[in-house]
Design a protein around this motif. Sequence first.
Motif, PDB file in Angstrom:
ATOM      1  N   GLY A 189     -14.571 -12.293 -20.665  1.00  0.00           N
ATOM      2  CA  GLY A 189     -15.285 -13.560 -20.572  1.00  0.00           C
ATOM      3  C   GLY A 189     -16.413 -13.453 -19.554  1.00  0.00           C
ATOM      4  O   GLY A 189     -17.029 -12.412 -19.384  1.00  0.00           O
ATOM      5  N   ASN A 190     -16.651 -14.542 -18.857  1.00  0.00           N
ATOM      6  CA  ASN A 190     -17.714 -14.581 -17.849  1.00  0.00           C
ATOM      7  C   ASN A 190     -17.157 -14.674 -16.439  1.00  0.00           C
ATOM      8  O   ASN A 190     -17.907 -14.973 -15.499  1.00  0.00           O
ATOM      9  N   TYR A 191     -15.867 -14.454 -16.284  1.00  0.00           N
ATOM     10  CA  TYR A 191     -15.287 -14.728 -14.980  1.00  0.00           C
ATOM     11  C   TYR A 191     -14.430 -13.606 -14.408  1.00  0.00           C
ATOM     12  O   TYR A 191     -14.001 -13.682 -13.252  1.00  0.00           O
ATOM     13  N   ALA A 192     -14.140 -12.544 -15.178  1.00  0.00           N
ATOM     14  CA  ALA A 192     -13.181 -11.548 -14.700  1.00  0.00           C
ATOM     15  C   ALA A 192     -13.454 -10.171 -15.294  1.00  0.00           C
ATOM     16  O   ALA A 192     -14.234 -10.017 -16.235  1.00  0.00           O
ATOM     17  N   VAL A 193     -12.774  -9.186 -14.739  1.00  0.00           N
ATOM     18  CA  VAL A 193     -12.822  -7.823 -15.253  1.00  0.00           C
ATOM     19  C   VAL A 193     -11.394  -7.300 -15.358  1.00  0.00           C
ATOM     20  O   VAL A 193     -10.572  -7.505 -14.459  1.00  0.00           O
ATOM     21  N   ALA A 194     -11.097  -6.660 -16.485  1.00  0.00           N
ATOM     22  CA  ALA A 194      -9.778  -6.062 -16.686  1.00  0.00           C
ATOM     23  C   ALA A 194      -9.840  -4.588 -16.286  1.00  0.00           C
ATOM     24  O   ALA A 194     -10.818  -3.897 -16.584  1.00  0.00           O
ATOM     25  N   VAL A 195      -8.804  -4.138 -15.603  1.00  0.00           N
ATOM     26  CA  VAL A 195      -8.773  -2.758 -15.113  1.00  0.00           C
ATOM     27  C   VAL A 195      -7.524  -2.060 -15.623  1.00  0.00           C
ATOM     28  O   VAL A 195      -6.412  -2.585 -15.509  1.00  0.00           O
ATOM     29  N   LEU A 196      -7.721  -0.887 -16.201  1.00  0.00           N
ATOM     30  CA  LEU A 196      -6.600  -0.009 -16.565  1.00  0.00           C
ATOM     31  C   LEU A 196      -6.516   1.064 -15.490  1.00  0.00           C
ATOM     32  O   LEU A 196      -7.498   1.769 -15.231  1.00  0.00           O
ATOM     33  N   TRP A 197      -5.340   1.191 -14.874  1.00  0.00           N
ATOM     34  CA  TRP A 197      -5.164   2.122 -13.763  1.00  0.00           C
ATOM     35  C   TRP A 197      -4.560   3.445 -14.212  1.00  0.00           C
ATOM     36  O   TRP A 197      -3.953   3.531 -15.292  1.00  0.00           O
ATOM     37  N   SER A 198      -4.701   4.442 -13.363  1.00  0.00           N
ATOM     38  CA  SER A 198      -4.210   5.787 -13.688  1.00  0.00           C
ATOM     39  C   SER A 198      -2.695   5.857 -13.801  1.00  0.00           C
ATOM     40  O   SER A 198      -2.158   6.760 -14.447  1.00  0.00           O
ATOM     41  N   ASP A 199      -1.979   4.897 -13.206  1.00  0.00           N
ATOM     42  CA  ASP A 199      -0.515   4.890 -13.317  1.00  0.00           C
ATOM     43  C   ASP A 199      -0.035   4.042 -14.485  1.00  0.00           C
ATOM     44  O   ASP A 199       1.159   3.794 -14.642  1.00  0.00           O
ATOM     45  N   LEU A 244      -5.992  -7.928 -14.224  1.00  0.00           N
ATOM     46  CA  LEU A 244      -7.123  -8.788 -14.580  1.00  0.00           C
ATOM     47  C   LEU A 244      -7.586  -9.466 -13.297  1.00  0.00           C
ATOM     48  O   LEU A 244      -6.855 -10.253 -12.703  1.00  0.00           O
ATOM     49  N   PHE A 245      -8.796  -9.127 -12.852  1.00  0.00           N
ATOM     50  CA  PHE A 245      -9.316  -9.643 -11.593  1.00  0.00           C
ATOM     51  C   PHE A 245     -10.453 -10.626 -11.850  1.00  0.00           C
ATOM     52  O   PHE A 245     -11.494 -10.240 -12.393  1.00  0.00           O
ATOM     53  N   PRO A 246     -10.303 -11.884 -11.457  1.00  0.00           N
ATOM     54  CA  PRO A 246     -11.466 -12.782 -11.482  1.00  0.00           C
ATOM     55  C   PRO A 246     -12.453 -12.301 -10.437  1.00  0.00           C
ATOM     56  O   PRO A 246     -12.076 -11.767  -9.391  1.00  0.00           O
ATOM     57  N   ALA A 248       0.811  -1.213   0.000  1.00  0.00           N
ATOM     58  CA  ALA A 248       0.000   0.000   0.000  1.00  0.00           C
ATOM     59  C   ALA A 248       0.844   1.263   0.000  1.00  0.00           C
ATOM     60  O   ALA A 248       0.533   2.244  -0.680  1.00  0.00           O
ATOM     61  N   ALA A 249       1.936   1.242   0.750  1.00  0.00           N
ATOM     62  CA  ALA A 249       2.761   2.444   0.875  1.00  0.00           C
ATOM     63  C   ALA A 249       3.411   2.836  -0.445  1.00  0.00           C
ATOM     64  O   ALA A 249       3.758   4.011  -0.647  1.00  0.00           O
ATOM     65  N   ALA A 250       3.579   1.877  -1.351  1.00  0.00           N
ATOM     66  CA  ALA A 250       4.258   2.165  -2.617  1.00  0.00           C
ATOM     67  C   ALA A 250       3.297   2.572  -3.726  1.00  0.00           C
ATOM     68  O   ALA A 250       3.737   2.968  -4.811  1.00  0.00           O
ATOM     69  N   LEU A 251       1.995   2.517  -3.485  1.00  0.00           N
ATOM     70  CA  LEU A 251       1.022   2.874  -4.504  1.00  0.00           C
ATOM     71  C   LEU A 251       0.905   4.394  -4.637  1.00  0.00           C
ATOM     72  O   LEU A 251       1.084   5.127  -3.660  1.00  0.00           O
ATOM     73  N   PRO A 252       0.602   4.865  -5.856  1.00  0.00           N
ATOM     74  CA  PRO A 252       0.408   6.312  -6.042  1.00  0.00           C
ATOM     75  C   PRO A 252      -0.710   6.837  -5.133  1.00  0.00           C
ATOM     76  O   PRO A 252      -1.723   6.156  -4.941  1.00  0.00           O
ATOM     77  N   PRO A 253      -0.569   8.026  -4.579  1.00  0.00           N
ATOM     78  CA  PRO A 253      -1.574   8.550  -3.643  1.00  0.00           C
ATOM     79  C   PRO A 253      -2.944   8.771  -4.266  1.00  0.00           C
ATOM     80  O   PRO A 253      -3.968   8.643  -3.593  1.00  0.00           O
ATOM     81  N   ASN A 254      -2.990   9.130  -5.539  1.00  0.00           N
ATOM     82  CA  ASN A 254      -4.269   9.398  -6.206  1.00  0.00           C
ATOM     83  C   ASN A 254      -4.649   8.289  -7.183  1.00  0.00           C
ATOM     84  O   ASN A 254      -5.269   8.535  -8.222  1.00  0.00           O
ATOM     85  N   LEU A 255      -4.277   7.083  -6.851  1.00  0.00           N
ATOM     86  CA  LEU A 255      -4.543   5.945  -7.729  1.00  0.00           C
ATOM     87  C   LEU A 255      -6.043   5.774  -7.954  1.00  0.00           C
ATOM     88  O   LEU A 255      -6.838   5.848  -7.022  1.00  0.00           O
ATOM     89  N   LYS A 256      -6.415   5.543  -9.205  1.00  0.00           N
ATOM     90  CA  LYS A 256      -7.828   5.294  -9.518  1.00  0.00           C
ATOM     91  C   LYS A 256      -7.934   4.465 -10.797  1.00  0.00           C
ATOM     92  O   LYS A 256      -7.036   4.484 -11.646  1.00  0.00           O
ATOM     93  N   PRO A 257      -9.021   3.735 -10.937  1.00  0.00           N
ATOM     94  CA  PRO A 257      -9.238   2.962 -12.170  1.00  0.00           C
ATOM     95  C   PRO A 257      -9.722   3.871 -13.287  1.00  0.00           C
ATOM     96  O   PRO A 257     -10.549   4.756 -13.061  1.00  0.00           O
ATOM     97  N   ILE A 258      -9.204   3.651 -14.478  1.00  0.00           N
ATOM     98  CA  ILE A 258      -9.630   4.441 -15.638  1.00  0.00           C
ATOM     99  C   ILE A 258     -10.755   3.729 -16.384  1.00  0.00           C
ATOM    100  O   ILE A 258     -11.760   4.340 -16.752  1.00  0.00           O
ATOM    101  N   THR A 259     -10.596   2.437 -16.602  1.00  0.00           N
ATOM    102  CA  THR A 259     -11.626   1.675 -17.316  1.00  0.00           C
ATOM    103  C   THR A 259     -11.799   0.301 -16.663  1.00  0.00           C
ATOM    104  O   THR A 259     -10.862  -0.264 -16.100  1.00  0.00           O
ATOM    105  N   PHE A 260     -13.026  -0.218 -16.778  1.00  0.00           N
ATOM    106  CA  PHE A 260     -13.340  -1.598 -16.410  1.00  0.00           C
ATOM    107  C   PHE A 260     -13.819  -2.296 -17.676  1.00  0.00           C
ATOM    108  O   PHE A 260     -14.720  -1.804 -18.348  1.00  0.00           O
ATOM    109  N   THR A 261     -13.224  -3.457 -17.987  1.00  0.00           N
ATOM    110  CA  THR A 261     -13.620  -4.198 -19.183  1.00  0.00           C
ATOM    111  C   THR A 261     -13.887  -5.642 -18.794  1.00  0.00           C
ATOM    112  O   THR A 261     -12.988  -6.330 -18.289  1.00  0.00           O
ATOM    113  N   LYS A 262     -15.124  -6.101 -19.034  1.00  0.00           N
ATOM    114  CA  LYS A 262     -15.445  -7.490 -18.728  1.00  0.00           C
ATOM    115  C   LYS A 262     -14.618  -8.419 -19.621  1.00  0.00           C
ATOM    116  O   LYS A 262     -14.467  -8.189 -20.820  1.00  0.00           O
TER     117      LYS A 262
END
Length: 235
Positions: A203-213, A218-220, A187-201
């Motif tokens: 398949g039927n089991y996960a979502v891909a996330v593009l972050w601000s950094d 890819l999160f199941p 947690a300490a190494a993450l950017p202070p203003n970290l946020k997700p830019i996009t969520f993309t489904k």
Amino acid sequence: DDDDDDDVQDDQGDAPSVSVDETTKEKKTTQSRQKKKKKKKQRIVDELAAFLSKPRRPFGDGHKRQLAEMWGLGGDTFVELDLSPDVAKRGDDGTPLFFTEGDDDDVTRGESQKTTAAEAEAMAKFTQLAAAVWAELASQEGQGQPAVAFDGSTIRIDYAGESTALTPADLRLKCRCAACVAAPPVAAALPPNLKPITFTKTGNYAVAVLWSDGHQSLFPFKAFVPEYLQRRGGN
């Protein structure tokens, strides 16, 4: 002429002679060498036979459990198949594994195409896999997929009539990409203003996330939706 005969006799007299003892010794030495070579070959054969008599995993112990845990897939949707020349030959010949001697065109296949023990085992595992995939798809028809959205401060997750929320940092710490597996984020190494830019489904089991950094994850659903498998009714 007499002088020449004397020379020939002298030459013959100078020829080295081999005693019976020396011949016998050389013969025994040759036999001893041959015995040693034979023993060495037999030892190699025995060691190879012992090596081949035990199951070997040239690619390690497999990744079935690791993949199931990393991507949140049900354990039944993975099967492990032994390396089998019989099964491989079916693929090389272009003959479906389930095309067995009970099929109509069996007469054209010949005796060599009868189902072997290795093929029967592979067929059973493929049947298990097909049933698991069917059950996986059926379980998703009722509840659908989780809805994931970012409201500017938290990530909201709606699924099966319940809502939960995560901070961007909380979700990011669950990333299991190759880079994060090799060096888990803190947690300490993450950017202070970290946020997700996009969520993309995916398949039927996960979502891909593009972050601000610039990082991509890819999160199941199993990784961040509370009791996802139980609420879905799956494995």
